[in-house]
Scaffold this active site. Sequence first.
Site, mmCIF file in Angstrom:
data_model
loop_
_atom_site.group_PDB
_atom_site.id
_atom_site.type_symbol
_atom_site.label_atom_id
_atom_site.label_comp_id
_atom_site.label_asym_id
_atom_site.label_seq_id
_atom_site.Cartn_x
_atom_site.Cartn_y
_atom_site.Cartn_z
ATOM 1 N N SER A 25 0.793 -1.228 0.000
ATOM 2 C CA SER A 25 0.000 0.000 0.000
ATOM 3 C C SER A 25 0.826 1.278 0.000
ATOM 4 O O SER A 25 0.318 2.329 -0.378
ATOM 5 C CB SER A 25 -0.963 -0.010 1.187
ATOM 6 O OG SER A 25 -0.273 -0.257 2.383
ATOM 7 N N HIS A 85 -5.710 -3.597 -2.296
ATOM 8 C CA HIS A 85 -5.427 -2.668 -3.399
ATOM 9 C C HIS A 85 -5.481 -3.342 -4.762
ATOM 10 O O HIS A 85 -5.465 -2.666 -5.784
ATOM 11 C CB HIS A 85 -4.058 -2.007 -3.215
ATOM 12 C CG HIS A 85 -4.008 -1.085 -2.050
ATOM 13 N ND1 HIS A 85 -4.434 0.217 -2.111
ATOM 14 C CD2 HIS A 85 -3.610 -1.291 -0.771
ATOM 15 C CE1 HIS A 85 -4.299 0.779 -0.925
ATOM 16 N NE2 HIS A 85 -3.800 -0.111 -0.091
ATOM 17 N N LYS A 95 -11.836 0.352 -1.238
ATOM 18 C CA LYS A 95 -10.879 1.059 -2.091
ATOM 19 C C LYS A 95 -11.437 1.181 -3.512
ATOM 20 O O LYS A 95 -12.297 2.004 -3.739
ATOM 21 C CB LYS A 95 -9.532 0.387 -1.984
ATOM 22 C CG LYS A 95 -8.943 0.778 -0.618
ATOM 23 C CD LYS A 95 -7.744 0.102 -0.147
ATOM 24 C CE LYS A 95 -7.410 0.720 1.212
ATOM 25 N NZ LYS A 95 -6.739 -0.201 2.107
HETATM 26 C C1 LIG Z 1 -6.654 -0.338 3.538
HETATM 27 C C2 LIG Z 1 -6.070 -1.657 3.811
HETATM 28 C C3 LIG Z 1 -6.631 -2.505 4.758
HETATM 29 C C4 LIG Z 1 -7.756 -2.052 5.652
HETATM 30 O O1 LIG Z 1 -8.964 -1.975 4.972
HETATM 31 P P1 LIG Z 1 -10.124 -1.062 5.559
HETATM 32 O O2 LIG Z 1 -11.343 -1.555 4.876
HETATM 33 O O3 LIG Z 1 -9.780 0.342 5.191
HETATM 34 O O4 LIG Z 1 -10.147 -1.268 7.037
HETATM 35 C C5 LIG Z 1 -6.100 -3.758 4.911
HETATM 36 N N1 LIG Z 1 -5.044 -4.163 4.173
HETATM 37 C C6 LIG Z 1 -4.466 -3.360 3.262
HETATM 38 C C7 LIG Z 1 -3.310 -3.862 2.476
HETATM 39 C C8 LIG Z 1 -4.954 -2.077 3.064
HETATM 40 O O5 LIG Z 1 -4.368 -1.264 2.204
#
Ligand SMILES: *Cc1c(COP(=O)(O)O)cnc(C)c1O
Length: 403
Positions: free
Chosen positions: A175, A211, A242
């Site tokens: 990320s 992602h 996302k």
């Molecule tokens: C954003 C993210 C999460 C968390 O997801 P949310 O729905 O925002 O709690 C978990 N793992 C990765 C790799 C992320 O980028």
Amino acid sequence: MFSDGLKKLINDNLLRVICDRESGSTASRIIIDGEEYINFSSNDYLGLANHPLIIEAAKKAMDRYGFGAGASRLLSGGTELHGKLEKMIAEFKGTDSALIFNSGYAANISAIPAIAGEGDIIFSDELNHASIVDGCRLSKAKKVIYSHGDISHLSELIKKENGNRKIIITDTIFSMDGDIAPLSDIYNLCANLNSELRTPNSMLFYIDDAHGTGVLGEGKGALAHFKIKPDPFIIQMGTFSKALGSYGAFIAAQKDVIDWLINKARGFIYSTALPACVIAASIEALKILEREPALTEKLRQNRERLLKGIRDLGFDTLNSETPIIPIIPPYPPLAKGGRGGLSDVETTIKFSEHLMKNHIYAPAIRPPTVKLPRIRLAVTAAHTEEDIDKLLKVLRQAIGNRR
Ligand SMILES: *Cc1c(COP(=O)(O)O)cnc(C)c1O
């Protein structure tokens, strides 16, 4: 009570502050304190968070099912939409079964300890997301960290360890660096070990495709990108928050894994279900994603345009292969002449401030989120070519000013 600690954060330029927006949109444009910015900090990669069909689907569900879910899924919190979305996700990811979690964070901190217990061993990439790190901390399994994306280090470590079950856990797209894990190599490693061991699926492979879902493999995610078939030893976690522009998360896997999670994942059992309107939005987002390949194609084109421009300017973008593009200090032309006494954290903050003054929103990401401070750019399908060119122009000015 915490003023000493806070003072230290201020001194080290590491104090985090909240910066709420006034505008509705998340991708492409935001308004903060009355000023409009081109936003390069959103993970709404396909610009779906503001899609009229998704908003309409959420409104309809609210009219029919009310707002709050009222209870955990195991009591009366779930609706028929929850089950429908799980069926859709299982089909989308090519698995028997799927289970919705309230967020990606909740999914990782509850599923990992449920899957990996006493006597098991977790192998975790050193750059895995904080929610994976926390999930590992909550698990009673032994934890072994391998060097980022380093398959030979990973296989060496696996050979050294003896345990009941071994679980490899990795982000698909990292990320903060925007690079992709070597999933084919890890898959082959797991498949070979599973056949050697002759105990079916004692090597598990858990991927966090937060992602990758909606971004890689024409939107289907990281496994599709690598043409890996979703074998029973693979557990796929992903989020609706996302690229799908909604909220919540899922785990897609074999039916017995999902049945186990329903019984053991504490963040699933002991937390109120997501509201039906959120589920309806995710259902609609999945439909749009499958129907409109032009969205992922536009995202790919925008990413190429931005990445090429940034690399031409001489910035270090690490090994970015995705719409997440970090730019790391020292910034050119300082790269040649040293950094003039400023720490990398200060340089990055000043750089971000310069972008803000020019109506580009891209906050500095600092330790402890990352070791190397950086500007993390996230480009989306909602950006226009003009938006990208404007960013490139401001970046060019920023490095010109330092000559
Ligand atoms: C954003 C993210 C999460 C968390 O997801 P949310 O729905 O925002 O709690 C978990 N793992 C990765 C790799 C992320 O980028």
